[in-house]
Enzyme design. Structure first.
Site, PDB file in Angstrom:
ATOM      1  N   ASN A   9       0.806  -0.924  -0.096  1.00 42.51           N
ATOM      2  CA  ASN A   9       0.122  -0.040  -0.074  1.00 42.51           C
ATOM      3  C   ASN A   9       0.856   1.260   0.109  1.00 42.51           C
ATOM      4  OD1 ASN A   9      -1.857   1.970   0.458  1.00 42.51           O
ATOM      5  ND2 ASN A   9      -2.266   1.437   2.642  1.00 42.51           N
ATOM      6  N   TRP A  10       1.105   1.930  -1.183  1.00 44.56           N
ATOM      7  CA  TRP A  10       2.007   2.782  -1.253  1.00 44.56           C
ATOM      8  C   TRP A  10       1.490   4.332  -0.631  1.00 44.56           C
ATOM      9  CZ3 TRP A  10       3.349   2.407  -7.297  1.00 44.56           C
ATOM     10  CH2 TRP A  10       3.971   1.438  -7.465  1.00 44.56           C
ATOM     11  N   LYS A  11       0.142   4.423  -0.203  1.00 43.47           N
ATOM     12  CA  LYS A  11      -0.326   5.556   0.275  1.00 43.47           C
ATOM     13  C   LYS A  11      -0.005   6.731  -0.749  1.00 43.47           C
ATOM     14  CE  LYS A  11       0.519   3.378   4.868  1.00 43.47           C
ATOM     15  NZ  LYS A  11       0.176   3.695   6.093  1.00 43.47           N
ATOM     16  N   HIS A  96      -9.472   1.471   4.635  1.00 46.26           N
ATOM     17  CA  HIS A  96      -8.251   1.644   5.412  1.00 46.26           C
ATOM     18  C   HIS A  96      -8.440   2.560   6.578  1.00 46.26           C
ATOM     19  CE1 HIS A  96      -4.234   2.883   6.276  1.00 46.26           C
ATOM     20  NE2 HIS A  96      -3.717   1.756   5.765  1.00 46.26           N
ATOM     21  N   GLU A  98      -6.678   5.026   7.691  1.00 45.26           N
ATOM     22  CA  GLU A  98      -6.351   6.593   7.323  1.00 45.26           C
ATOM     23  C   GLU A  98      -7.866   7.103   6.608  1.00 45.26           C
ATOM     24  OE1 GLU A  98      -2.740   5.771   5.380  1.00 45.26           O
ATOM     25  OE2 GLU A  98      -1.951   5.195   7.313  1.00 45.26           O
ATOM     26  N   GLU A 168      -5.648  -4.761  10.386  1.00 48.28           N
ATOM     27  CA  GLU A 168      -4.540  -3.777  10.592  1.00 48.28           C
ATOM     28  C   GLU A 168      -4.799  -3.089  12.059  1.00 48.28           C
ATOM     29  OE1 GLU A 168      -2.541  -2.486   6.776  1.00 48.28           O
ATOM     30  OE2 GLU A 168      -4.273  -1.299   6.945  1.00 48.28           O
ATOM     31  N   GLY A 174       2.313   2.222  10.579  1.00 52.45           N
ATOM     32  CA  GLY A 174       3.389   3.227  10.434  1.00 52.45           C
ATOM     33  C   GLY A 174       3.993   3.746  11.916  1.00 52.45           C
ATOM     34  N   SER A 213       3.243  -2.091  10.242  1.00 57.37           N
ATOM     35  CA  SER A 213       4.671  -2.096  10.601  1.00 57.37           C
ATOM     36  C   SER A 213       5.271  -3.572  10.066  1.00 57.37           C
ATOM     37  CB  SER A 213       4.873  -1.683  11.851  1.00 57.37           C
ATOM     38  OG  SER A 213       4.670  -0.309  12.158  1.00 57.37           O
ATOM     39  N   GLY A 234       2.871  -1.126   4.258  1.00 60.31           N
ATOM     40  CA  GLY A 234       2.763   0.063   3.955  1.00 60.31           C
ATOM     41  C   GLY A 234       4.425   0.806   3.760  1.00 60.31           C
ATOM     42  N   GLY A 235       5.071   1.280   4.616  1.00 61.92           N
ATOM     43  CA  GLY A 235       6.372   1.628   4.532  1.00 61.92           C
ATOM     44  C   GLY A 235       7.370   0.772   3.855  1.00 61.92           C
TER      45      GLY A 235
HETATM   46  C1  PEP Z   1      -0.807   0.273   5.879  1.00 61.96           C
HETATM   47  O1  PEP Z   1      -0.937   1.588   6.071  1.00 61.96           O
HETATM   48  O2  PEP Z   1      -1.651  -0.383   5.360  1.00 61.96           O
HETATM   49  C2  PEP Z   1       0.061  -0.148   6.682  1.00 61.96           C
HETATM   50  C3  PEP Z   1       0.332  -1.512   6.999  1.00 61.96           C
HETATM   51  O3  PEP Z   1       1.420   0.496   6.737  1.00 61.96           O
HETATM   52  P1  PEP Z   1       2.678   0.364   7.514  1.00 61.96           P
HETATM   53  O4  PEP Z   1       3.177  -1.189   7.084  1.00 61.96           O
HETATM   54  O5  PEP Z   1       3.660   1.515   7.184  1.00 61.96           O
HETATM   55  O6  PEP Z   1       2.402   0.090   8.926  1.00 61.96           O
END
Ligand code: PEP
Length: 254
Positions: A9-11, A96, A98, A168, A174, A213, A234-235
């Site tokens: 998930n590049w956001k 999501h 966010e 999640e 994050g 994470s 994500g990251g």
């Molecule tokens: C996400 O936003 O779906 C996510 C899992 O982010 P991160 O891996 O950066 O925690």
């Protein structure tokens, strides 16, 4: 038999150059993962056409980070599931945290997005998860059940035959605080048991990804848990080497 899925998930990240380099670097890991594990990237809408061009002759799949409940019309700024499908998306993330938080998306509204995605040929990736306060208060499954129930009410339990769930925990997204494999496994198992109270076969077949994470170090233990079918990342999905290591963890545990 559930095929593991690793999804980036590049956001709100990327440039034309970085997207080109990242996708090119992921083609080989995605090709080598097949058929043991599937790999996908969910990109900002403006990059989806580029990803399609770069990845269409590979095993790398792609999707959107969200989608609208409408297919066309006077809905400025939205992305139609029909348009996303036309650009080769397999998946659409919906709900999501966010978006639930910053865009005030209710569980009922997320369920409408899930429905619109599915009706138009996309596989919805339904994100569920609790805040830190709910986790501390032991309310994880109250939150997660409410988020799942909104979809079951609108689309029916059978809809999960063509969907993916991503658990999640918001406190892990994050933050660098990954849920332990034991905590994550327990919630995944509880999700499966909840779905099984409606339909055991659907519950046994649906893929439940862990997100929060997840990285090259934590993925192997997470993916070895019996109810964890891969990750929403994500990251760490923005760095090809890290994402490739996570893909390898999924293949090793397939
Ligand atoms: C996400 O936003 O779906 C996510 C899992 O982010 P991160 O891996 O950066 O925690």
């Amino acid at each position: 038999m559930r095929t593991p899925l690793v999804m980036g998930n590049w956001k709100l990240n990327g440039t034309k150059d970085s997207v080109t380099a990242l996708v090119n670097d992921l083609l080989q890991p995605a090709n080598e993962a097949a058929p043991k594990a599937e790999v996908a990237v969910c990109a900002p809408a403006v990059f989806i056409g580029m990803v399609e061009q770069l990845a269409s002759s590979s095993k790398l799949q792609w999707g959107s980070e969200d989608c609208d409940i409408h297919t066309q019309g006077a809905f400025t700024g939205e992305n139609s599931p029909v348009m996303l499908r036309e650009f080769g998306c397999t998946y659409a993330i919906v709900g999501h945290s966010e978006r639930r938080d910053y865009h005030k998306e209710s569980s009922e509204y997320v369920a409408q997005k899930y429905k619109a995605a599915q009706e138009n040929g996309l596989i919805p990736v339904l994100c569920v998860g609790e805040s830190e306060a709910d986790f501390d208060a032991g309310r994880t499954m109250d939150v997660v059940r409410e988020e799942l129930k909104a979809v079951i009410d609108l689309c029916g339990i059978k809809s999960f035959e063509k969907a993916v769930i991503a658990y999640e925990p918001i406190w892990a997204i994050g933050t660098g605080k990954t849920a332990t494999p034991e905590i994550a496994q327990k919630v995944h198992q509880d999700i499966r048991e909840y779905l099984a109270s409606f339909d055991a076969e659907v519950a046994a077949g649906v893929r439940i990804l862990y997100g929060g994470s997840c990285n090259a170090k934590t993925a192997p233990d997470l993916f070895s848990q019996k109810d964890i079918d891969g990750g929403l990342v994500g990251g760490a999905s923005l760095k090809a080497a890290d994402f490739a290591a996570i893909i390898k963890a999924a293949v090793d545990n397939a």
